[in-house]
Design a protein around this motif. Structure first.
Motif, PDB file in Angstrom:
ATOM      1  N   VAL A 131      37.510  19.434  54.948  1.00  0.00           N
ATOM      2  CA  VAL A 131      37.417  18.289  55.735  1.00  0.00           C
ATOM      3  C   VAL A 131      38.340  17.276  54.792  1.00  0.00           C
ATOM      4  O   VAL A 131      39.319  16.637  55.526  1.00  0.00           O
ATOM      5  CB  VAL A 131      35.976  17.694  55.955  1.00  0.00           C
ATOM      6  CG1 VAL A 131      36.274  16.346  56.409  1.00  0.00           C
ATOM      7  CG2 VAL A 131      35.420  18.628  57.022  1.00  0.00           C
ATOM      8  N   VAL A 132      37.873  17.294  53.472  1.00  0.00           N
ATOM      9  CA  VAL A 132      38.836  16.244  52.551  1.00  0.00           C
ATOM     10  C   VAL A 132      39.988  16.673  52.726  1.00  0.00           C
ATOM     11  O   VAL A 132      41.011  15.794  52.530  1.00  0.00           O
ATOM     12  CB  VAL A 132      38.201  16.354  51.216  1.00  0.00           C
ATOM     13  CG1 VAL A 132      39.040  15.510  50.311  1.00  0.00           C
ATOM     14  CG2 VAL A 132      36.638  15.648  51.361  1.00  0.00           C
ATOM     15  N   LEU A 133      40.430  17.995  52.660  1.00  0.00           N
ATOM     16  CA  LEU A 133      41.808  18.494  52.629  1.00  0.00           C
ATOM     17  C   LEU A 133      42.398  17.813  53.792  1.00  0.00           C
ATOM     18  O   LEU A 133      43.939  17.625  53.816  1.00  0.00           O
ATOM     19  CB  LEU A 133      41.942  19.756  52.321  1.00  0.00           C
ATOM     20  CG  LEU A 133      41.505  20.415  50.949  1.00  0.00           C
ATOM     21  CD1 LEU A 133      41.576  21.852  50.983  1.00  0.00           C
ATOM     22  CD2 LEU A 133      42.661  19.888  49.929  1.00  0.00           C
ATOM     23  N   ARG A 134      42.030  18.054  55.046  1.00  0.00           N
ATOM     24  CA  ARG A 134      42.522  17.556  56.276  1.00  0.00           C
ATOM     25  C   ARG A 134      42.825  16.069  56.133  1.00  0.00           C
ATOM     26  O   ARG A 134      44.066  15.682  56.551  1.00  0.00           O
ATOM     27  CB  ARG A 134      41.774  17.938  57.173  1.00  0.00           C
ATOM     28  CG  ARG A 134      42.180  17.420  58.650  1.00  0.00           C
ATOM     29  CD  ARG A 134      43.427  17.808  59.129  1.00  0.00           C
ATOM     30  NE  ARG A 134      43.870  17.039  60.246  1.00  0.00           N
ATOM     31  CZ  ARG A 134      43.649  17.689  61.575  1.00  0.00           C
ATOM     32  NH1 ARG A 134      42.942  18.481  61.680  1.00  0.00           N
ATOM     33  NH2 ARG A 134      44.181  16.726  62.600  1.00  0.00           N
ATOM     34  N   LEU A 135      41.971  15.060  55.642  1.00  0.00           N
ATOM     35  CA  LEU A 135      41.993  13.931  55.580  1.00  0.00           C
ATOM     36  C   LEU A 135      43.349  13.702  54.546  1.00  0.00           C
ATOM     37  O   LEU A 135      44.142  12.553  55.066  1.00  0.00           O
ATOM     38  CB  LEU A 135      40.773  13.190  55.060  1.00  0.00           C
ATOM     39  CG  LEU A 135      39.591  13.306  55.880  1.00  0.00           C
ATOM     40  CD1 LEU A 135      38.391  12.687  54.998  1.00  0.00           C
ATOM     41  CD2 LEU A 135      39.808  12.761  56.980  1.00  0.00           C
ATOM     42  N   LEU A 136      43.318  14.217  53.552  1.00  0.00           N
ATOM     43  CA  LEU A 136      44.499  14.049  52.769  1.00  0.00           C
ATOM     44  C   LEU A 136      45.906  14.469  53.153  1.00  0.00           C
ATOM     45  O   LEU A 136      46.878  13.706  53.269  1.00  0.00           O
ATOM     46  CB  LEU A 136      44.202  14.668  51.459  1.00  0.00           C
ATOM     47  CG  LEU A 136      43.241  14.476  50.260  1.00  0.00           C
ATOM     48  CD1 LEU A 136      43.063  15.412  49.248  1.00  0.00           C
ATOM     49  CD2 LEU A 136      43.657  12.971  49.903  1.00  0.00           C
ATOM     50  N   ALA A 137      45.746  15.449  54.068  1.00  0.00           N
ATOM     51  CA  ALA A 137      47.172  15.895  54.894  1.00  0.00           C
ATOM     52  C   ALA A 137      47.514  14.994  55.767  1.00  0.00           C
ATOM     53  O   ALA A 137      48.712  14.727  55.986  1.00  0.00           O
ATOM     54  CB  ALA A 137      46.730  17.454  55.509  1.00  0.00           C
ATOM     55  N   ALA A 160      33.620  10.473  57.029  1.00  0.00           N
ATOM     56  CA  ALA A 160      33.455  11.873  56.952  1.00  0.00           C
ATOM     57  C   ALA A 160      32.077  12.264  56.341  1.00  0.00           C
ATOM     58  O   ALA A 160      31.564  13.312  56.840  1.00  0.00           O
ATOM     59  CB  ALA A 160      34.584  12.486  56.346  1.00  0.00           C
ATOM     60  N   PHE A 161      31.861  11.969  55.262  1.00  0.00           N
ATOM     61  CA  PHE A 161      30.545  11.993  54.663  1.00  0.00           C
ATOM     62  C   PHE A 161      29.346  11.603  55.105  1.00  0.00           C
ATOM     63  O   PHE A 161      28.373  12.480  55.320  1.00  0.00           O
ATOM     64  CB  PHE A 161      30.472  11.323  53.082  1.00  0.00           C
ATOM     65  CG  PHE A 161      31.188  12.019  52.139  1.00  0.00           C
ATOM     66  CD1 PHE A 161      30.692  13.246  51.648  1.00  0.00           C
ATOM     67  CD2 PHE A 161      32.472  11.945  51.779  1.00  0.00           C
ATOM     68  CE1 PHE A 161      31.462  13.960  50.442  1.00  0.00           C
ATOM     69  CE2 PHE A 161      33.315  12.638  50.796  1.00  0.00           C
ATOM     70  CZ  PHE A 161      32.611  13.432  50.194  1.00  0.00           C
ATOM     71  N   ALA A 162      29.455  10.543  56.155  1.00  0.00           N
ATOM     72  CA  ALA A 162      28.458  10.096  56.825  1.00  0.00           C
ATOM     73  C   ALA A 162      27.921  11.140  57.960  1.00  0.00           C
ATOM     74  O   ALA A 162      27.006  11.695  58.310  1.00  0.00           O
ATOM     75  CB  ALA A 162      28.495   8.716  57.334  1.00  0.00           C
ATOM     76  N   VAL A 163      29.288  11.370  58.674  1.00  0.00           N
ATOM     77  CA  VAL A 163      29.257  12.275  59.782  1.00  0.00           C
ATOM     78  C   VAL A 163      28.579  13.793  59.306  1.00  0.00           C
ATOM     79  O   VAL A 163      27.859  14.482  60.088  1.00  0.00           O
ATOM     80  CB  VAL A 163      30.465  12.389  60.756  1.00  0.00           C
ATOM     81  CG1 VAL A 163      30.394  13.503  61.791  1.00  0.00           C
ATOM     82  CG2 VAL A 163      30.862  11.003  61.026  1.00  0.00           C
ATOM     83  N   HIS A 164      28.840  14.247  58.282  1.00  0.00           N
ATOM     84  CA  HIS A 164      28.758  15.627  57.788  1.00  0.00           C
ATOM     85  C   HIS A 164      27.157  15.752  57.622  1.00  0.00           C
ATOM     86  O   HIS A 164      26.704  16.765  57.686  1.00  0.00           O
ATOM     87  CB  HIS A 164      29.439  15.653  56.412  1.00  0.00           C
ATOM     88  CG  HIS A 164      29.262  17.293  55.679  1.00  0.00           C
ATOM     89  ND1 HIS A 164      28.315  17.561  55.270  1.00  0.00           N
ATOM     90  CD2 HIS A 164      30.203  18.148  56.109  1.00  0.00           C
ATOM     91  CE1 HIS A 164      28.736  18.982  54.649  1.00  0.00           C
ATOM     92  NE2 HIS A 164      29.759  19.330  55.491  1.00  0.00           N
ATOM     93  N   ARG A 165      26.530  14.603  57.353  1.00  0.00           N
ATOM     94  CA  ARG A 165      24.990  14.733  57.232  1.00  0.00           C
ATOM     95  C   ARG A 165      24.431  15.301  58.388  1.00  0.00           C
ATOM     96  O   ARG A 165      23.415  15.712  58.786  1.00  0.00           O
ATOM     97  CB  ARG A 165      24.550  13.601  56.884  1.00  0.00           C
ATOM     98  CG  ARG A 165      24.717  12.848  55.306  1.00  0.00           C
ATOM     99  CD  ARG A 165      24.184  11.760  55.144  1.00  0.00           C
ATOM    100  NE  ARG A 165      24.522  11.307  53.816  1.00  0.00           N
ATOM    101  CZ  ARG A 165      24.180  10.088  53.155  1.00  0.00           C
ATOM    102  NH1 ARG A 165      23.255   9.267  53.909  1.00  0.00           N
ATOM    103  NH2 ARG A 165      24.421   9.738  52.078  1.00  0.00           N
TER     104      ARG A 165
END
Length: 226
Positions: free
Chosen positions: A4-10, A46-51
């Motif tokens: 997910v983080v890699l997608r945000l960076l991309a 993203a971190f909030a939704v990941h929970r």
């Protein structure tokens, strides 16, 4: 979560490319501020939704294509991505550095644009938090026991994820100093509305309970308007 983080960076790299290539320079403080806000707001969301919905985030981190996705949705989705999330930044950069078609927004208006931009991405996170089935493609997810989402922001409008797009496009354009880009944002918004209508037809036809939900929550994007 790494995917997910890699997608945000991309995604941020793609927007940065559209901005700086079109501007012809890296010396653009407002563009750097925009990218910082983009990454910050999306990462926190993203971190909030990941929970609550980690599976949803993992699917959204992949390509927005699926075998059950209608061909029209593929065309419309790519159209929104190209004209909105890449086209609007490119037009804003071209106008700010080369075209100068309209006067630049005053500082308070530009500041409001940055607020709208952040609010738009925050609204998308709220939609993902409330709806575990908010994948990037239009389809009924029978393999995941797809059910109607009617809590959180879905109590206000039926498509809060889409409602965020005008805030993002117009806010971005204003912050970057281009009324021209704000006006051209009508193109991706129009494509988004067509896609929304396609999704509604699919959900009305195939998702149990959606018709009753649509009767309860009458407005699609703007409370009290439409």
């Amino acid at each position: 979560m790494l995917k997910v983080v890699l997608r945000l960076l991309a995604d941020a790299v793609l927007v940065a490319t559209a901005l700086f290539v079109s501007a012809g320079t890296l010396a653009w403080p407002r563009a750097w501020v925009l990218l910082t806000v983009l990454l910050l707001v999306r990462t926190i969301g993203a971190f909030a939704v990941h929970r609550t919905n980690p599976e949803l985030l993992r699917e959204r981190a992949g390509l927005p294509l699926h075998a059950e996705q209608p061909w029209a949705d593929r065309v419309l989705l790519l159209g929104v991505l190209a004209t909105g999330f890449l086209g609007t930044p490119a037009v804003a950069a071209l106008d700010a550095f080369h075209w100068h078609l309209l006067p630049q927004p005053a500082r308070p208006v530009a500041g409001l644009g940055l607020v709208l931009f952040a609010l738009g991405w925050s609204l998308k996170s709220l939609a993902l938090y409330a709806n575990a089935f908010a994948v990037a493609t239009v389809r009924v997810q029978r393999e995941r026991a797809h059910a109607v989402a009617d809590s959180g922001v879905y109590r206000v409008v039926r498509h809060p994820f889409y409602a965020a797009d005008p805030l993002i496009f117009v806010g971005l354009a204003l912050w970057l100093g281009s009324y021209t880009a704000a006006l051209t944002a009508v193109a991706p918004v129009a494509l988004m509305v067509v896609r929304l209508r396609l999704e509604e037809r699919v959900l009305q036809r195939e998702l149990p309970g959606y018709a009753a939900y649509a009767a309860r929550v009458r407005h699609r994007l703007v409370p009290g308007v439409w």
